[in-house]
Design a protein around this motif. Sequence first.
Motif, mmCIF file in Angstrom:
data_model
loop_
_atom_site.group_PDB
_atom_site.id
_atom_site.type_symbol
_atom_site.label_atom_id
_atom_site.label_comp_id
_atom_site.label_asym_id
_atom_site.label_seq_id
_atom_site.Cartn_x
_atom_site.Cartn_y
_atom_site.Cartn_z
ATOM 1 N N LEU A 38 0.851 -1.193 0.000
ATOM 2 C CA LEU A 38 0.000 0.000 0.000
ATOM 3 C C LEU A 38 0.882 1.235 0.000
ATOM 4 O O LEU A 38 1.720 1.413 0.888
ATOM 5 N N LEU A 39 0.676 2.077 -1.004
ATOM 6 C CA LEU A 39 1.482 3.297 -1.153
ATOM 7 C C LEU A 39 0.588 4.524 -1.087
ATOM 8 O O LEU A 39 -0.632 4.422 -1.219
ATOM 9 N N GLY A 40 1.226 5.670 -0.950
ATOM 10 C CA GLY A 40 0.468 6.925 -0.951
ATOM 11 C C GLY A 40 1.069 7.903 0.023
ATOM 12 O O GLY A 40 1.856 7.515 0.897
ATOM 13 N N PRO A 41 0.715 9.166 -0.107
ATOM 14 C CA PRO A 41 1.311 10.179 0.768
ATOM 15 C C PRO A 41 0.850 10.047 2.222
ATOM 16 O O PRO A 41 -0.086 9.294 2.504
ATOM 17 N N LEU A 162 -1.032 -8.517 8.246
ATOM 18 C CA LEU A 162 -1.102 -7.084 7.982
ATOM 19 C C LEU A 162 0.110 -6.489 8.680
ATOM 20 O O LEU A 162 0.288 -6.676 9.887
ATOM 21 N N ILE A 163 0.951 -5.796 7.934
ATOM 22 C CA ILE A 163 2.185 -5.307 8.552
ATOM 23 C C ILE A 163 2.406 -3.848 8.173
ATOM 24 O O ILE A 163 2.387 -3.495 7.001
ATOM 25 N N ASP A 164 2.556 -3.018 9.203
ATOM 26 C CA ASP A 164 2.605 -1.569 9.000
ATOM 27 C C ASP A 164 4.024 -1.038 9.217
ATOM 28 O O ASP A 164 4.528 -1.046 10.342
ATOM 29 N N GLU A 165 4.649 -0.615 8.142
ATOM 30 C CA GLU A 165 5.986 -0.017 8.161
ATOM 31 C C GLU A 165 7.008 -0.826 8.970
ATOM 32 O O GLU A 165 7.597 -0.312 9.925
ATOM 33 N N PRO A 166 7.247 -2.070 8.542
ATOM 34 C CA PRO A 166 8.176 -2.906 9.320
ATOM 35 C C PRO A 166 9.605 -2.393 9.335
ATOM 36 O O PRO A 166 10.362 -2.733 10.236
ATOM 37 N N SER A 167 9.988 -1.543 8.372
ATOM 38 C CA SER A 167 11.399 -1.163 8.297
ATOM 39 C C SER A 167 11.787 -0.026 9.235
ATOM 40 O O SER A 167 12.969 0.234 9.420
ATOM 41 N N ILE A 168 10.783 0.616 9.866
ATOM 42 C CA ILE A 168 11.114 1.789 10.700
ATOM 43 C C ILE A 168 12.127 1.423 11.784
ATOM 44 O O ILE A 168 11.933 0.480 12.547
ATOM 45 N N GLY A 169 13.194 2.177 11.825
ATOM 46 C CA GLY A 169 14.201 2.005 12.878
ATOM 47 C C GLY A 169 15.131 0.824 12.657
ATOM 48 O O GLY A 169 15.945 0.514 13.517
ATOM 49 N N LEU A 170 15.024 0.139 11.513
ATOM 50 C CA LEU A 170 15.885 -1.023 11.290
ATOM 51 C C LEU A 170 16.975 -0.722 10.269
ATOM 52 O O LEU A 170 16.774 0.085 9.361
ATOM 53 N N SER A 171 18.110 -1.401 10.426
ATOM 54 C CA SER A 171 19.201 -1.199 9.464
ATOM 55 C C SER A 171 18.815 -1.868 8.142
ATOM 56 O O SER A 171 18.013 -2.805 8.127
ATOM 57 N N PRO A 172 19.408 -1.413 7.037
ATOM 58 C CA PRO A 172 19.060 -2.000 5.736
ATOM 59 C C PRO A 172 19.211 -3.523 5.705
ATOM 60 O O PRO A 172 18.419 -4.217 5.088
ATOM 61 N N MET A 173 20.226 -4.043 6.408
ATOM 62 C CA MET A 173 20.419 -5.493 6.381
ATOM 63 C C MET A 173 19.278 -6.233 7.068
ATOM 64 O O MET A 173 18.801 -7.267 6.588
ATOM 65 N N VAL A 174 18.830 -5.672 8.200
ATOM 66 C CA VAL A 174 17.730 -6.307 8.923
ATOM 67 C C VAL A 174 16.433 -6.187 8.120
ATOM 68 O O VAL A 174 15.640 -7.115 8.048
ATOM 69 N N THR A 191 -1.100 -14.496 2.756
ATOM 70 C CA THR A 191 -1.371 -13.254 2.033
ATOM 71 C C THR A 191 -0.869 -12.095 2.882
ATOM 72 O O THR A 191 -1.210 -12.010 4.064
ATOM 73 N N VAL A 192 -0.047 -11.245 2.283
ATOM 74 C CA VAL A 192 0.555 -10.150 3.058
ATOM 75 C C VAL A 192 0.060 -8.813 2.504
ATOM 76 O O VAL A 192 0.094 -8.581 1.292
ATOM 77 N N LEU A 193 -0.405 -7.978 3.414
ATOM 78 C CA LEU A 193 -0.781 -6.605 3.052
ATOM 79 C C LEU A 193 0.143 -5.704 3.864
ATOM 80 O O LEU A 193 0.145 -5.772 5.098
ATOM 81 N N MET A 194 0.945 -4.904 3.146
ATOM 82 C CA MET A 194 2.012 -4.163 3.840
ATOM 83 C C MET A 194 1.977 -2.681 3.499
ATOM 84 O O MET A 194 1.797 -2.303 2.348
ATOM 85 N N VAL A 195 2.183 -1.872 4.524
ATOM 86 C CA VAL A 195 2.425 -0.441 4.320
ATOM 87 C C VAL A 195 3.919 -0.249 4.549
ATOM 88 O O VAL A 195 4.450 -0.741 5.554
#
Length: 250
Positions: A38-41, A162-174, A191-195
């Motif tokens: 899911l994308l968008g401003p 359903l996963i909301d912004e899993p990358s926040i605060g994580l290093s690129p490798m993680v 089925t994965v729905l991700m922001v």
Amino acid sequence: MNTQDTCIEFKDVVAGYKDFMILNNLSFKAKRGTITLLLGPNGAGKSTVLKALFGLLKPRQGDILLDGVSVAGATQKQLLAQGIAFVPQGRNLFGQLSVFENLELGGITLGMKTTHERIPEVLEFFPRVKERMHSAASALSGGEQKQLEIGRALLLRPKVILIDEPSIGLSPMVVADVFKLLRRLADQGTTVLMVEQNVKSALKISDEAIALESGRLVLQKPASELLADPNIERLFLGGAHQSNAQASTV
Ligand SMILES: Nc1ncnc2c1ncn2[C@@H]1O[C@H](COP(=O)(O)OP(=O)(O)OP(=O)(O)O)[C@@H](O)[C@H]1O
């Protein structure tokens, strides 16, 4: 799309907070065993889509279907039992409890016997977390904590994550590890729905991309197609999203 393949369907969903509607006649489908990004401003309503599917807010109009059956208005307990798991934004662990205790709590709807049977199976995905089973959750690194949260969701053997912004605060490798895991789960039928704001990396592991603008669908296309679009930076990373995205509306 063959309806048998459809796992999640939003049908003209209107939903919001108090009198303020955030999702405005939103319709889309997500196929079983795929990752939909899911994308968008900011403020477009991406997290609200996840919350509506997880029963945190009830549609005022329209319907939300899981495998063809309406789940609009279901309680979270019912949704968990139907196989929907939610990994919200940020940190959502009991920091003073151990890794093991956090997993036990995640399995509360399963009963202790089943939970204890499944914990080793879930920990196989996360060797670093497994080694620290008896440490306080707060002592894990940010990446390990996110992995533990995903592990807690996996205990339920969900059909949908359903996963909301899993990358926040994580290093690129993680982040790469987390994305790889999501891809593996999707390949196994989840089925994965991700922001996710990390648009390019997320598109690489996604099957489908959906863009929202003011709670409306403005674009749905295969992730690979969007990734190959030379306008992607301008569309999703530069803020000139609306007019351009509408030009390539579904
Ligand atoms: N609990 C709430 N009560 C009232 N308004 C809310 C609540 N949660 C979110 N909103 C509002 O709903 C709108 C959509 O929020 P949402 O979090 O779904 O957007 P988003 O697309 O995920 O944005 P972001 O990329 O900034 O996370 C925003 O204007 C937000 O302020």
